[in-house]
Design a protein around this motif. Sequence first.
Motif, PDB file in Angstrom:
ATOM      1  N   UNK A 127       4.991  -2.743   9.258  1.00 52.45           N
ATOM      2  CA  UNK A 127       4.210  -2.203   8.147  1.00 52.45           C
ATOM      3  C   UNK A 127       5.127  -1.791   6.989  1.00 52.45           C
ATOM      4  N   UNK A 128       6.277  -1.212   7.303  1.00 55.90           N
ATOM      5  CA  UNK A 128       7.250  -0.830   6.274  1.00 55.90           C
ATOM      6  C   UNK A 128       7.694  -2.058   5.484  1.00 55.90           C
ATOM      7  N   UNK A 129       7.924  -3.161   6.176  1.00 56.31           N
ATOM      8  CA  UNK A 129       8.302  -4.405   5.506  1.00 56.31           C
ATOM      9  C   UNK A 129       7.205  -4.854   4.545  1.00 56.31           C
ATOM     10  N   UNK A 130       5.977  -4.867   5.034  1.00 56.30           N
ATOM     11  CA  UNK A 130       4.854  -5.317   4.220  1.00 56.30           C
ATOM     12  C   UNK A 130       4.669  -4.418   3.005  1.00 56.30           C
ATOM     13  N   UNK A 131       4.800  -3.131   3.199  1.00 54.06           N
ATOM     14  CA  UNK A 131       4.663  -2.170   2.103  1.00 54.06           C
ATOM     15  C   UNK A 131       5.656  -2.469   0.982  1.00 54.06           C
TER      16      UNK A 131
END
Length: 157
Positions: A127-131
Amino acid sequence: MARYNRWQNANLLAAAGTLTDEERRADRGAFFGSIHETFSHLLWGDSIWMHRFAGTPRPGGGIAESTSMVADWGAFGAERRRFDDVIADWADGLDDEWFATDLTWWSGAAGREVTRPRPALVMHFFNHQTHHRGQIHAMLTAAGAKPSDTDLFMLPG
């Protein structure tokens, strides 16, 4: 998600490669400032989580230094691609046993030791990557670059 991560990082790196170094480094008002700095923070974040998950080398510095992990754009792209392979290889080797336990680590962001279930941490990792890729995508688009598809269902087989 590791395959998606690798695909989208390549997509955004290609789009960013159409910009000048000055355009990539321009402060665009994002949380980490520029396209380059946000890319760098994302690589740093991936590196710190992979250190926790798989014992890969710990990146230097903390969040404040994460924006300057690799200064040269060409070297950055090579390191990003290499590390995306590390992530994919790690993910391919996971099994139910690995997910069955908690992970405890010292969090510089929280300023304390933290323990959480591994499945939740892996979700956070991706999720951090996508954010941050969303932030990079917006900055690239505003700069006139044209990233390709980002929809998960478009992930090449």
